[in-house]
Design an enzyme around this catalytic site. Structure first.
Site, mmCIF file in Angstrom:
data_model
loop_
_atom_site.group_PDB
_atom_site.id
_atom_site.type_symbol
_atom_site.label_atom_id
_atom_site.label_comp_id
_atom_site.label_asym_id
_atom_site.label_seq_id
_atom_site.Cartn_x
_atom_site.Cartn_y
_atom_site.Cartn_z
ATOM 1 N N HIS A 51 -12.906 -8.068 6.649
ATOM 2 C CA HIS A 51 -12.734 -9.445 5.817
ATOM 3 C C HIS A 51 -12.310 -10.625 6.591
ATOM 4 C CE1 HIS A 51 -12.461 -6.811 3.205
ATOM 5 N NE2 HIS A 51 -11.169 -5.500 3.669
ATOM 6 N N SER A 74 -18.120 -10.253 7.838
ATOM 7 C CA SER A 74 -16.767 -9.683 6.915
ATOM 8 C C SER A 74 -17.601 -7.774 6.077
ATOM 9 C CB SER A 74 -16.944 -10.300 5.358
ATOM 10 O OG SER A 74 -16.062 -10.370 4.754
ATOM 11 N N SER A 79 -15.236 -10.347 -0.030
ATOM 12 C CA SER A 79 -13.753 -11.269 0.720
ATOM 13 C C SER A 79 -13.674 -12.019 2.001
ATOM 14 C CB SER A 79 -13.701 -9.970 1.600
ATOM 15 O OG SER A 79 -14.226 -10.023 2.786
ATOM 16 N N ASP A 137 -13.267 -2.147 9.250
ATOM 17 C CA ASP A 137 -12.598 -1.948 8.148
ATOM 18 C C ASP A 137 -13.633 -1.591 7.046
ATOM 19 O OD1 ASP A 137 -11.411 -1.950 6.369
ATOM 20 O OD2 ASP A 137 -10.814 -4.299 6.775
ATOM 21 N N GLU A 198 -9.667 -0.101 10.125
ATOM 22 C CA GLU A 198 -8.868 -0.320 9.969
ATOM 23 C C GLU A 198 -8.167 0.355 8.829
ATOM 24 O OE1 GLU A 198 -7.111 -3.102 10.535
ATOM 25 O OE2 GLU A 198 -6.417 -4.111 8.614
ATOM 26 N N ASN A 223 -5.524 2.694 10.613
ATOM 27 C CA ASN A 223 -4.516 2.713 9.373
ATOM 28 C C ASN A 223 -3.114 3.337 9.211
ATOM 29 O OD1 ASN A 223 -4.886 2.598 6.002
ATOM 30 N ND2 ASN A 223 -4.439 4.785 6.124
ATOM 31 N N LYS A 228 0.948 -0.060 9.409
ATOM 32 C CA LYS A 228 -0.434 -0.416 9.142
ATOM 33 C C LYS A 228 -0.609 0.283 7.474
ATOM 34 C CE LYS A 228 -4.257 -0.997 6.944
ATOM 35 N NZ LYS A 228 -4.408 -0.992 6.243
ATOM 36 N N ASP A 232 0.920 -2.682 4.755
ATOM 37 C CA ASP A 232 -0.621 -3.369 4.131
ATOM 38 C C ASP A 232 -0.646 -3.348 2.928
ATOM 39 O OD1 ASP A 232 -3.080 -3.374 4.139
ATOM 40 O OD2 ASP A 232 -3.899 -3.921 6.075
ATOM 41 N N ASN A 233 -1.154 -1.901 2.801
ATOM 42 C CA ASN A 233 -1.940 -0.887 2.101
ATOM 43 C C ASN A 233 -0.580 -0.818 1.006
ATOM 44 O OD1 ASN A 233 -2.576 0.195 4.269
ATOM 45 N ND2 ASN A 233 -3.525 2.051 3.450
ATOM 46 N N CYS A 237 -0.470 -4.960 -0.978
ATOM 47 C CA CYS A 237 -1.262 -4.589 -2.667
ATOM 48 C C CYS A 237 -0.082 -5.395 -3.014
ATOM 49 C CB CYS A 237 -1.498 -4.309 -2.554
ATOM 50 S SG CYS A 237 -3.520 -2.729 -1.708
ATOM 51 N N HIS A 343 -11.435 0.993 -1.837
ATOM 52 C CA HIS A 343 -12.020 -0.088 -0.065
ATOM 53 C C HIS A 343 -14.108 0.043 -0.788
ATOM 54 C CE1 HIS A 343 -13.271 -1.576 3.438
ATOM 55 N NE2 HIS A 343 -14.625 -1.134 3.693
ATOM 56 N N HIS A 396 -4.593 -10.111 1.413
ATOM 57 C CA HIS A 396 -3.081 -10.189 1.747
ATOM 58 C C HIS A 396 -2.969 -11.253 2.671
ATOM 59 C CE1 HIS A 396 -3.425 -6.258 0.320
ATOM 60 N NE2 HIS A 396 -3.253 -5.268 2.000
ATOM 61 N N SER A 404 -0.504 -5.426 10.627
ATOM 62 C CA SER A 404 -1.975 -4.802 10.765
ATOM 63 C C SER A 404 -2.680 -5.052 12.063
ATOM 64 C CB SER A 404 -2.362 -4.755 9.282
ATOM 65 O OG SER A 404 -2.301 -4.474 8.412
ATOM 66 N N GLN A 408 -4.465 -3.474 15.225
ATOM 67 C CA GLN A 408 -5.790 -3.444 16.041
ATOM 68 C C GLN A 408 -5.879 -4.201 17.208
ATOM 69 O OE1 GLN A 408 -8.861 -2.492 15.136
ATOM 70 N NE2 GLN A 408 -8.668 -2.344 13.190
#
Ligand code: NAI
Length: 475
Positions: A51, A74, A79, A137, A198, A223, A228, A232-233, A237, A343, A396, A404, A408
């Protein structure tokens, strides 16, 4: 420099937001300082498919600061933040007339043909066959290289069938153009040292490919770094699901019935956020462990069929397909909001919805459609069934993405500099690096860690400096 973005005049705005984001991304900025002199990514040609947001701009410029050449797309048609894409192309030292940054091929609202064209452009390296690293990703860049190489080995590209989704027809069309006797995709695959992935869905694809003996280069599963997926998840979210709903509809969430399909990391964050807004949240799950967790967290857990007619807001978070069918949508309340934060767009059966007899699609604004059924009642579908937090809002926030993306960058350094240590397989980063990522984010939040004594460390069987948990610990 070759690139394709919406409007380079947005670069100045993008640069201002990048500057603010840098302050909120302490992990990435610490990595820049740590590796400024040693330049571990010198010689890396990194193709990124992720993204194209402001946060990603800080990631890209970190990779460049560590010596990498980068080309970017992306990983979703909706996104891209066009000001972020423009700022990355222009670069910190360039101007719209004289861009000096990184080639980006991404704009908000690509068609599927344009999306896959962009992916092909970013995988095409001036003066080389392709990149030597992928940062993916969802796995689309990895998929294109693998499918191209597979069909070159077979000597032909099979036709897509009527049963295949529209996107597959686009991919097959691209491969029919580009799979040639010169074995372009095979050479690209041979040049790639590895991929860092990701998200849950992309990681799932990688393990499948490896199980089937098809994986052509090693992968690091970013991930499943704890810093991560458990951040992040979940917390990402928790922030951006509400942002998506608000920007798309501005409907009051308090007092409404919200259904969250799936109670994994993403589902946990979404359910928590919706409850925080005062919604009565109902969870659906197939996994007894996650269902029990949801129940103990205080949510009603039942099937979608049971509540499809009473809920006001639906969010799918499963990474699975056909979760909300056209039949479900026909039975929903008037102006129920239907959205997906997983996703891919196949969690909601958009193709089936479009085929419903007598249905009419009324576009309210970009990424918000009212679908009116023959009987006059309607539902609101966000981002055409694609990730609503990135389609309807800006994804996010920076701080969580710093976690995250620090993973990476560390994963890219690992695979690029220690290629021999990673024969083809799917790896996660070692725990000490996971703990390092967390550590880099503590000061900014004013966290004071308790220091283990030598005796305490010996008593629980760890080193004073960590790692503090065995690999099987689940957090
Ligand atoms: P997860 O595997 O932790 O959770 C998914 C949950 O859905 C599991 O508990 C599973 O049992 C459940 N599930 C599967 N089929 C189901 C069904 N038919 N009905 C009800 N529940 C079902 O995965 P995670 O990490 O939560 O990710 C979910 C999706 O979100 C993935 O596609 C991932 O790539 C994506 N993702 C999206 C983000 C975003 O910003 N939009 C951020 C992070 C991940």
């Amino acid at each position: 420099m070759d690139f394709k973005v919406a409007d380079l005049s947005l670069a100045e705005f993008g640069r201002k937001e990048i500057r603010l984001a840098e302050h909120e991304m302490p992990g990435l900025m610490a990595i820049r300082r740590e590796y400024a002199a040693s330049q571990p990514l010198r010689g890396a040609k990194i193709m990124g498919s992720l993204h194209m947001t402001i946060q990603t701009a800080v990631l890209i410029e970190t990779l460049v600061a560590l010596g990498a050449e980068v080309r970017w797309v992306s990983c979703n048609i909706f996104s891209t933040q066009d000001h972020a894409a423009a700022a990355v192309v222009v670069g910190p030292d360039g101007t719209a007339d004289d861009p000096k940054g990184v080639p980006v091929f991404a704009w908000k609202g690509e068609t599927l043909e344009e999306y896959w064209w962009c992916t092909e452009q970013a995988l095409t390296w001036p003066g080389a066959d392709g990149p030597n690293m992928i940062l993916d990703d969802g796995g689309d860049a990895t998929l294109l290289v693998h499918k191209g190489a597979e069909y070159e080995k077979a000597g032909f590209v099979p036709d897509a069938t009527d049963a295949d989704p529209e996107e597959w027809h686009v991919i097959i069309g691209l491969l029919k153009r580009t799979v040639t006797d010169e074995k372009r995709w095979t050479r690209i695959a041979e040049g790639i040292k590895g991929v860092t992935e990701e998200t849950t869905t992309g990681v799932h694809r990688l393990y499948e490919m490896h199980k089937n003996g098809q994986l052509l280069f090693p992968a690091i599963n970013v991930n499943d770094s704890v810093t991560k997926s458990k951040f992040d998840n979940k917390y990402g979210c928790r922030h951006s699901v509400i942002d998506g709903l608000n920007r798309a509809t501005d409907v009051l969430i308090g007092g409404k019935v919200a259904v969250v399909c799936g109670y994994g990391d993403v589902g946990k964050g979404c359910a928590d956020a919706l409850r925080g807004q005062g919604a009565r949240v109902i969870v659906t799950e197939i996994d007894p462990i996650c269902a029990l967790q949801a129940a103990m967290d205080g949510f009603q857990v039942t099937t979608l069929e049971d509540v499809v007619g009473i809920a006001d807001i639906f969010v799918t978070t499963t990474g699975n397909f056909n979760i909300i069918t056209a039949d479900h949508m026909a039975r929903m309340k008037h102006q129920a909001i239907v959205s997906n934060i997983g996703h891919f767009d196949n969690e909601i059966d958009m193709a089936g919805l479009a085929k419903t007899p007598g249905i009419e699609r009324r576009n309210i604004k970009p990424q918000v459609d009212e679908w009116v059924f023959a009987d006059g009642h309607s539902i609101l579908v966000l981002a055409e069934g694609r990730l609503m937090n990135l389609g309807c809002a800006t994804g996010h926030p920076s701080f969580v993405m710093s976690n995250s993306f620090t993973n990476q960058v560390i994963a890219q350094i690992e695979l690029f500099t220690k290629t021999e240590d990673y024969p083809i397989d799917v790896y996660v980063l070692p725990k000490h690096l996971d703990e390092k990522v967390a550590r880099l984010h503590l000061d900014a939040l004013g966290v004071k860690l308790t220091q283990l004594t030598k005796e305490q460390a010996a008593y629980i069987g760890v080193h004073v400096e960590g790692p503090y948990k065995p690999d099987h610990y689940r957090y």
